[in-house]
Design an enzyme around this catalytic site. Structure first.
Site, PDB file in Angstrom:
ATOM      1  N   SER A  19       0.905  -1.176   0.022  1.00  0.00           N
ATOM      2  CA  SER A  19      -0.111   0.055  -0.109  1.00  0.00           C
ATOM      3  C   SER A  19       1.132   1.681  -0.451  1.00  0.00           C
ATOM      4  O   SER A  19       2.080   1.470   1.034  1.00  0.00           O
ATOM      5  CB  SER A  19      -0.817   0.195   1.513  1.00  0.00           C
ATOM      6  OG  SER A  19      -1.024   1.641   2.143  1.00  0.00           O
ATOM      7  N   LYS A  20       0.676   2.200  -1.167  1.00  0.00           N
ATOM      8  CA  LYS A  20       1.256   3.185  -0.687  1.00  0.00           C
ATOM      9  C   LYS A  20       0.775   3.913   0.032  1.00  0.00           C
ATOM     10  O   LYS A  20       2.263   4.834   0.555  1.00  0.00           O
ATOM     11  CB  LYS A  20       0.523   4.627  -1.735  1.00  0.00           C
ATOM     12  CG  LYS A  20       0.787   4.004  -3.589  1.00  0.00           C
ATOM     13  CD  LYS A  20      -0.582   5.261  -4.158  1.00  0.00           C
ATOM     14  CE  LYS A  20      -0.503   3.805  -6.012  1.00  0.00           C
ATOM     15  NZ  LYS A  20      -0.855   4.235  -6.582  1.00  0.00           N
ATOM     16  N   ARG A  21       0.144   3.717   0.587  1.00  0.00           N
ATOM     17  CA  ARG A  21      -0.127   4.677   2.385  1.00  0.00           C
ATOM     18  C   ARG A  21       0.839   3.930   3.725  1.00  0.00           C
ATOM     19  O   ARG A  21       1.214   4.872   4.244  1.00  0.00           O
ATOM     20  CB  ARG A  21      -1.513   4.871   2.783  1.00  0.00           C
ATOM     21  CG  ARG A  21      -1.987   6.226   1.956  1.00  0.00           C
ATOM     22  CD  ARG A  21      -3.410   6.127   2.648  1.00  0.00           C
ATOM     23  NE  ARG A  21      -4.328   5.223   3.191  1.00  0.00           N
ATOM     24  CZ  ARG A  21      -5.200   4.196   3.506  1.00  0.00           C
ATOM     25  NH1 ARG A  21      -4.498   4.142   4.642  1.00  0.00           N
ATOM     26  NH2 ARG A  21      -5.711   3.052   3.192  1.00  0.00           N
TER      27      ARG A  21
END
Ligand code: GLU
Length: 549
Positions: A296-298
């Site tokens: 996940s980018k987050r």
């Protein structure tokens, strides 16, 4: 039919070309049998992500393995999400990992190839020409529904537990006439252009995914949007037009697109295009509290590839690691071909993971060590200083103060037939070799429990007398063995093991004493080499310091 032509001219009055025009200027590519034409189609919405890097690698190696073409296409139809410099970030990022496109965007502002422009925002007229053709054929129509109306339909569908979307009897403008459309346009109403889908949900579309195998899904019956009200196409439509005109043979993309394939196959067929092969790439996964999830980018720092640069991973190591994820037969090939470039590997899409490979940081470190250990000391120096210049200026200054000295440090256990596999990434180097630089060295004379301080000190006193900086490895150890019996230690480990009661320890234990005196550590690369690089004065100084305690 007449109505269709009037409708086409009404909706897209400025389009005067027909698809033939584009079919002629983008002719079939002349490529050898079996050559695959593939692409990566990123949106310039931020820095390069691991997912885009991975998809690009899979495409690059597919083209290389088949003698084909790999091109980049910028999907910038969503201007709201675009970031400044986004194209350069992605293309430049790929280049830093050694992934070079044959065609398309080759830098932030340069395109190459005969099938451009390779940027969707510059292709509006092309898309509109094909939409106009669909309108003429009665396969598309304008829809004047407002966002509120569509929302109302959706709510109604939800309350009736019906599949949401603009399909069947819910497709309000599906049968709109030319006269009705004209009247609404005269009123200044906005419209989008939708496909008049001939599909039926009861029918099945079957296709052979090049990675996931046979897939069966209901036919598309949704009248999805082709052109938005600003004349810009949706992803679905742009994909069909671009991959047709650019003669893509294999669409290898993230598997979030798999559910859209019925729409895409339908579009290719209605437009009279050959349907390309599709291959849907599973995302790289992470283990999170025992559960597998998409990276996940987050949440995951490694989702953004600049993480790897900051940590000081070599781009070759990251690519080598991604190859092990991409192809289940890559590691066997690598063992058989340790010196070849990964680009020589014959890549087969069928060897890709169907469910999504796990990102394994430990494996990445291991792969990196194997690559770093093959570098010469000069190469390591160049890489470490380049890394430090950007991420650790103080270390950069230390390293470049005396370049020859730094290189000789990196040569320890390296410029030898069996180099030590120790360093995985450049941010480990400072700590790993701290004792070689006065700025970072902290003496620490802590002995293992089996060695008495008095014995250690006595040994160092004796050793100091015989030590010579010119000793080679053998001579160096001979001297320790020579001193050992005087102090009640066995010269040979096997003698000590045979009769431990007769000795205080072995010459090996004494070399540990010396190692701690010189480096402050129990584990280091070859101590003789370390002492040679540090030089006589420094070694004597450290030995005397240790004696003084
Ligand atoms: N712009 C799309 C994406 O980033 C490209 C998908 C494709 O390769 O067709 O997901």
């Amino acid at each position: 039919m007449q109505d269709n032509i009037l409708m086409a001219d009404l909706l897209l009055p400025n389009i005067d070309k027909t698809p033939d025009y584009y079919e002629n200027i983008y002719p079939t590519r002349k490529l050898p049998e079996g050559a695959r034409v593939v692409r990566v189609a990123p949106s310039p919405t931020g820095y390069l992500h691991l997912g885009v890097l991975f998809v690009s690698l899979v495409n690059r190696i597919t083209a290389t393995s088949s003698g084909g073409i790999f091109f980049t296409r910028i999907e910038d139809t969503d201007k709201k999400r675009e970031v400044k410099g986004g194209i350069e970030d992605i293309i430049g990022g790929l280049k830093r990992f050694g992934i070079f496109p044959d065609e398309g965007f080759i830098s932030g502002n340069e395109q190459k190839g005969d099938y451009g422009p390779y940027q969707q925002s510059h292709r509006a007229e092309i898309y509109q020409t094909y939409v106009k053709e669909l309108l003429r054929l009665g396969l598309a129509y304008p829809c004047f529904c407002t966002a509120e109306e569509l929302e109302k339909v959706r709510n109604e569908q939800e309350s009736q537990k019906i599949r949401t979307g603009y399909h069947g009897k819910w497709a309000k403008h599906r049968d709109i006439t030319y006269a009705e459309a004209k009247a609404l346009i005269n009123e200044g109403k906005q419209f989008v252009i939708r496909l008049k889908s001939p599909g039926n949900e009861e029918n099945k579309v079957v296709f052979e995914d090049a990675i996931k195998g046979k897939i069966e899904m209901p036919e598309n019956d949704e009248d999805f949007v082709l052109l938005k009200s600003d004349g810009i196409p949706t992803y679905h439509f742009a994909h069909a037009i671009d991959d047709h005109l650019m003669h893509t043979t294999h669409v290898l993309r993230g598997d979030e697109w798999i559910s859209s394939v019925p729409k895409h196959i339908q579009l290719f067929k209605l437009l009279g295009f050959k349907v390309p092969k599709f291959g849907h790439i599973s995302p790289i996964m992470k283990l999170d509290n025992g559960a597998k999830r998409k990276i996940s980018k987050r949440k995951d720092p490694e989702a953004a590839v600049h993480f790897f640069a900051e940590e000081g991973y070599m781009s070759d190591a990251v690519i080598e690691y991604l190859m092990t994820i991409a192809a289940s037969d890559f590691e066997d090939w690598r063992r058989a071909n340790p010196d070849k470039s990964y680009e020589e590997f014959k890549f087969n899409l069928k060897k890709m993971s169907v469910s999504g490979a796990l990102f394994d940081g430990v494996k990445l470190l291991d792969v990196s060590k194997n690559i770093v250990c093959r570098l010469s000391s000069g190469e390591v120096y160049d890489y470490v200083t380049a890394w430090a210049k950007e991420y650790d200026t103080e270390f950069y200054n230390v390293l470049t103060k005396e370049p020859e000295y730094s290189k000789s440090v990196f040569a320890i256990d390296r410029d030898v037939p069996k180099p030590r596999k120790d360093i995985a990434k450049w941010n480990e180097v400072k700590e790993y070799f701290a004792y070689m630089f006065e700025e970072y060295y902290t003496p620490c004379f802590e002995l293992p429990e089996n060695i008495q301080k008095a014995d250690a000190t006595a040994f160092l006193e004796e050793y100091k007398k015989v030590y010579s900086p010119d000793d080679d490895r053998q001579e160096w150890f001979n001297k320790i063995k020579l001193v050992a019996p005087k102090l009640g230690f066995a010269a040979e480990t096997k003698e000590y093991k045979a009769n431990p009661d007769a000795y205080k320890g072995s010459a090996g234990d004494l070399s540990t004493v010396l190692r701690i005196a010189i480096t402050g550590r129990r584990n280091t690369p070859d101590l003789c080499s370390i002492m040679q690089v540090l030089g006589k004065d420094e070694c004597i100084k450290r030995i005397e310091n240790a004696i003084r305690g």
